[in-house]
Design an enzyme around this catalytic site. Sequence first.
Site, PDB file in Angstrom:
ATOM      1  N   CYS A   9      -1.280  -2.747   4.365  1.00 24.44           N
ATOM      2  CA  CYS A   9      -0.481  -1.555   4.089  1.00 24.44           C
ATOM      3  C   CYS A   9      -1.442  -0.371   3.950  1.00 24.44           C
ATOM      4  O   CYS A   9      -2.599  -0.457   4.373  1.00 24.44           O
ATOM      5  CB  CYS A   9       0.407  -1.742   2.854  1.00 24.44           C
ATOM      6  SG  CYS A   9      -0.450  -1.850   1.265  1.00 24.44           S
ATOM      7  N   ASN A  12      -3.230  -0.931  -0.225  1.00 22.76           N
ATOM      8  CA  ASN A  12      -3.466  -2.303  -0.670  1.00 22.76           C
ATOM      9  C   ASN A  12      -3.269  -2.447  -2.178  1.00 22.76           C
ATOM     10  O   ASN A  12      -3.978  -3.185  -2.844  1.00 22.76           O
ATOM     11  CB  ASN A  12      -4.860  -2.779  -0.233  1.00 22.76           C
ATOM     12  CG  ASN A  12      -5.070  -4.290  -0.358  1.00 22.76           C
ATOM     13  OD1 ASN A  12      -6.185  -4.723  -0.602  1.00 22.76           O
ATOM     14  ND2 ASN A  12      -4.053  -5.096  -0.193  1.00 22.76           N
ATOM     15  N   CYS A  14       0.385  -2.210  -3.357  1.00 24.08           N
ATOM     16  CA  CYS A  14       1.795  -2.560  -3.563  1.00 24.08           C
ATOM     17  C   CYS A  14       2.289  -3.576  -2.534  1.00 24.08           C
ATOM     18  O   CYS A  14       2.469  -4.745  -2.831  1.00 24.08           O
ATOM     19  CB  CYS A  14       2.690  -1.321  -3.519  1.00 24.08           C
ATOM     20  SG  CYS A  14       2.571  -0.258  -4.977  1.00 24.08           S
ATOM     21  N   ARG A  15       2.515  -3.099  -1.306  1.00 25.67           N
ATOM     22  CA  ARG A  15       3.170  -3.939  -0.310  1.00 25.67           C
ATOM     23  C   ARG A  15       2.328  -5.111   0.167  1.00 25.67           C
ATOM     24  O   ARG A  15       2.799  -6.250   0.173  1.00 25.67           O
ATOM     25  CB  ARG A  15       3.598  -3.087   0.887  1.00 25.67           C
ATOM     26  CG  ARG A  15       4.645  -2.050   0.522  1.00 25.67           C
ATOM     27  CD  ARG A  15       4.956  -1.145   1.677  1.00 25.67           C
ATOM     28  NE  ARG A  15       3.811  -0.288   1.990  1.00 25.67           N
ATOM     29  CZ  ARG A  15       3.729   0.494   3.052  1.00 25.67           C
ATOM     30  NH1 ARG A  15       4.715   0.522   3.935  1.00 25.67           N
ATOM     31  NH2 ARG A  15       2.676   1.250   3.250  1.00 25.67           N
ATOM     32  N   SER A  16       1.101  -4.857   0.615  1.00 25.75           N
ATOM     33  CA  SER A  16       0.313  -5.966   1.175  1.00 25.75           C
ATOM     34  C   SER A  16      -0.122  -6.980   0.113  1.00 25.75           C
ATOM     35  O   SER A  16      -0.072  -8.182   0.387  1.00 25.75           O
ATOM     36  CB  SER A  16      -0.861  -5.464   2.014  1.00 25.75           C
ATOM     37  OG  SER A  16      -1.726  -4.636   1.281  1.00 25.75           O
ATOM     38  N   ASP A 122       7.463   1.734   1.035  1.00 27.20           N
ATOM     39  CA  ASP A 122       6.389   1.735   0.050  1.00 27.20           C
ATOM     40  C   ASP A 122       6.951   2.049  -1.340  1.00 27.20           C
ATOM     41  O   ASP A 122       7.323   3.190  -1.622  1.00 27.20           O
ATOM     42  CB  ASP A 122       5.331   2.770   0.439  1.00 27.20           C
ATOM     43  CG  ASP A 122       4.066   2.645  -0.381  1.00 27.20           C
ATOM     44  OD1 ASP A 122       4.092   2.007  -1.462  1.00 27.20           O
ATOM     45  OD2 ASP A 122       3.034   3.185   0.060  1.00 27.20           O
TER      46      ASP A 122
END
Length: 148
Positions: A9, A12, A14-16, A122
Amino acid sequence: MTKRILFVCLGNICRSPSAEGVTRALAGSRDLMLDSAGTSGWHIGEPPYGEMRRAAGARGYDLDTLRARQFARSDFESFDLILAMDDQNLADIEALRPPGNDTPVRLFTDYAPETGADHVPDPYYTRDFDGALDLVETCARGLLASLD
């Protein structure tokens, strides 16, 4: 043979990392090497964002040991599959692709076509950590099913 998968993301945080943690938890005993990275270097060495860790923790996913790192050109050689959280991440990854490299780079949402989502929003900006986790869980299940 171990399948090596990288989730990417922007920062690095939150999402990934949530994609890495959720996929690891759902994978059980599958032979996978999972990691995550960000296209930016803003948060190198930092743990995932506090709200993301809390939301994931409430569902039983532990992200506490993860630390942000920046995506590197060498990741094309280190991984069998690279999964981007949105189109901009995908474009930023592709911009670093070494000549002649054929490592697949796809959107994580490709593994959850039933959702109609074309990216993982995000939650750092949307503040919808649970909604992001719902989608991440669906994508992770689809990814793991594709590996069976």
